[in-house]
Design an enzyme around this catalytic site. Structure first.
Site, PDB file in Angstrom:
ATOM      1  N   ASN A 127       0.892  -1.045  -0.044  1.00 34.08           N
ATOM      2  CA  ASN A 127      -0.674  -0.306   0.608  1.00 34.08           C
ATOM      3  C   ASN A 127       0.705   0.910   0.219  1.00 34.08           C
ATOM      4  OD1 ASN A 127      -1.728   1.928   0.828  1.00 34.08           O
ATOM      5  ND2 ASN A 127      -2.597   1.039   2.490  1.00 34.08           N
ATOM      6  N   LYS A 168      -0.077   4.256  -0.374  1.00 30.29           N
ATOM      7  CA  LYS A 168      -1.102   5.326   0.157  1.00 30.29           C
ATOM      8  C   LYS A 168      -0.616   6.331  -0.340  1.00 30.29           C
ATOM      9  CE  LYS A 168      -0.371   3.374   4.957  1.00 30.29           C
ATOM     10  NZ  LYS A 168      -0.463   2.985   6.061  1.00 30.29           N
ATOM     11  N   HIS A 208      -9.976   0.868   4.860  1.00 30.14           N
ATOM     12  CA  HIS A 208      -8.434   1.366   5.178  1.00 30.14           C
ATOM     13  C   HIS A 208      -9.459   2.229   6.470  1.00 30.14           C
ATOM     14  CE1 HIS A 208      -4.072   2.472   6.330  1.00 30.14           C
ATOM     15  NE2 HIS A 208      -3.913   1.514   5.876  1.00 30.14           N
ATOM     16  N   GLU A 231      -6.870   4.551   7.288  1.00 29.36           N
ATOM     17  CA  GLU A 231      -6.926   6.084   7.072  1.00 29.36           C
ATOM     18  C   GLU A 231      -8.036   6.481   6.819  1.00 29.36           C
ATOM     19  OE1 GLU A 231      -2.923   4.922   5.679  1.00 29.36           O
ATOM     20  OE2 GLU A 231      -1.957   4.862   7.562  1.00 29.36           O
ATOM     21  N   GLU A 256      -5.796  -5.013  10.765  1.00 35.96           N
ATOM     22  CA  GLU A 256      -4.644  -4.415  10.535  1.00 35.96           C
ATOM     23  C   GLU A 256      -4.806  -3.671  12.180  1.00 35.96           C
ATOM     24  OE1 GLU A 256      -2.436  -2.666   6.823  1.00 35.96           O
ATOM     25  OE2 GLU A 256      -3.975  -1.451   6.398  1.00 35.96           O
ATOM     26  N   GLY A 270       2.035   2.154  10.833  1.00 40.45           N
ATOM     27  CA  GLY A 270       2.876   3.057  11.019  1.00 40.45           C
ATOM     28  C   GLY A 270       3.423   3.661  12.032  1.00 40.45           C
ATOM     29  N   SER A 312       3.405  -2.634  10.054  1.00 38.92           N
ATOM     30  CA  SER A 312       4.317  -2.221  10.355  1.00 38.92           C
ATOM     31  C   SER A 312       5.310  -3.815  10.118  1.00 38.92           C
ATOM     32  CB  SER A 312       4.640  -1.585  11.813  1.00 38.92           C
ATOM     33  OG  SER A 312       4.416  -0.796  12.207  1.00 38.92           O
TER      34      SER A 312
HETATM   35  P1  PGA Z   1       2.692   0.004   7.690  1.00 42.31           P
HETATM   36  O1  PGA Z   1       1.044  -0.049   7.097  1.00 42.31           O
HETATM   37  O2  PGA Z   1       3.421  -1.484   7.002  1.00 42.31           O
HETATM   38  O3  PGA Z   1       3.497   1.114   7.138  1.00 42.31           O
HETATM   39  O4  PGA Z   1       2.355   0.006   8.959  1.00 42.31           O
HETATM   40  C1  PGA Z   1       0.359  -0.643   6.469  1.00 42.31           C
HETATM   41  C2  PGA Z   1      -1.369  -0.464   6.253  1.00 42.31           C
HETATM   42  O5  PGA Z   1      -1.587   0.730   6.315  1.00 42.31           O
HETATM   43  O6  PGA Z   1      -1.725  -1.135   5.152  1.00 42.31           O
END
Ligand code: PGA
Length: 252
Positions: A9, A11, A97, A99, A169, A175, A215
């Site tokens: 992803n 983003k 997601h 976010e 997730e 993140g 992560s």
């Molecule tokens: P990350 O993000 O691997 O940076 O923790 C995962 C995601 O948001 O899908």
């Protein structure tokens, strides 16, 4: 045996030139180093969908979008429809997601509509669920995740739900560099699979891929992906570096 899926992803990262470069690097490493049965998906920003698709033609890498509209078409400035993605033969779309939930107010009912639009256009939704830290600390994470799954997926028929990919997730792991332990991941994946089984039967529940996200890094990927109910990963930060992403793929 479910095929493992590793989805990156990206983003809202990269410029056009950087996107081409990253796609090319991933492709080169994957072609040389990745054997075995892993589905690889790059979920890139809308403007880069076609160009990254061109860069990975004739490889095992597929392309996905990171969102789509709940509407078919019309006066929705700035939105992208499932029909548009389908017309570019983009096979995957991330929906729900954390976010999107957090910054754009997307909730379960809206996401149910988006899932419908994606499926109506033969896109594979990568449907995300997961609890924020305070819910984990309160110990009500299972109930919350089950509610997220129920609210956005349980209106689907058996035929339709079989086409969905679920991504668990935990928000506190996204993140942050703080990964769920493999036990925490396995426990939640088992909860989701059991819930799917209760609603749709064991055969369908066993067929639906459930990815872990939060992560994921080259040094923890292998352990997480070896859990029986973890069918791969949704990778954010580490998907922006070709070397790390491909090492994660190799962990599957
Ligand atoms: P990350 O993000 O691997 O940076 O923790 C995962 C995601 O948001 O899908």
């Amino acid at each position: 045996m479910r095929t493992k899926i590793i989805a990156g992803n990206w983003k809202m990262n990269k410029t056009l030139e950087e996107a081409k470069e990253l796609a090319t690097e991933v492709k080169n490493h994957v072609t040389k180093e990745v054997t075995g049965n892993v589905k690889i998906v790059l979920c890139v920003p809308f403007p880069f969908l076609l160009v990254t698709k061109d860069h990975v033609l004739q490889t095992s890498i597929s392309i996905g979008a990171q969102n789509c509209s709940e509407h078919d078409s019309g006066a929705y400035t700035g939105e992208v429809s499932a029909a548009m993605l389908a017309s570019m033969t983009i096979p995957y779309v991330i929906l729900g997601h954390s976010e999107r939930r957090q910054y754009f107010g997307e909730g379960g009912k809206l996401l149910a509509k988006k899932v419908d639009k994606a499926l109506a256009h033969s896109l594979i939704p990568i449907f995300c669920c997961g609890e924020p830290l305070e819910i984990r600390e309160k110990g009500t994470h299972e109930a919350l995740v089950r509610a997220q799954v129920e609210e956005s997926l349980f209106h689907l028929s058996e035929e339709a739900v079989k086409k969905v990919v679920v991504a668990y997730e935990p928000v506190w792991a996204i993140g942050t560099g703080k990964t769920a332990t493999s036990q925490q991941a396995q426990d939640m994946h088992a909860v989701i699979r059991k819930q799917l089984s209760a609603k749709y039967g064991e055969a369908i529940a066993q067929a639906i891929p459930i990815l872990y996200g939060g992560s994921v890094k080259p040094d923890n990927a292998k352990e997480i992906f070896s859990c029986p109910d973890v069918d791969g990963g949704l990778v954010g930060g580490a998907s922006l570096k070709a070397r790390d992403f491909v090492d994660i793929i190799k962990g599957a």
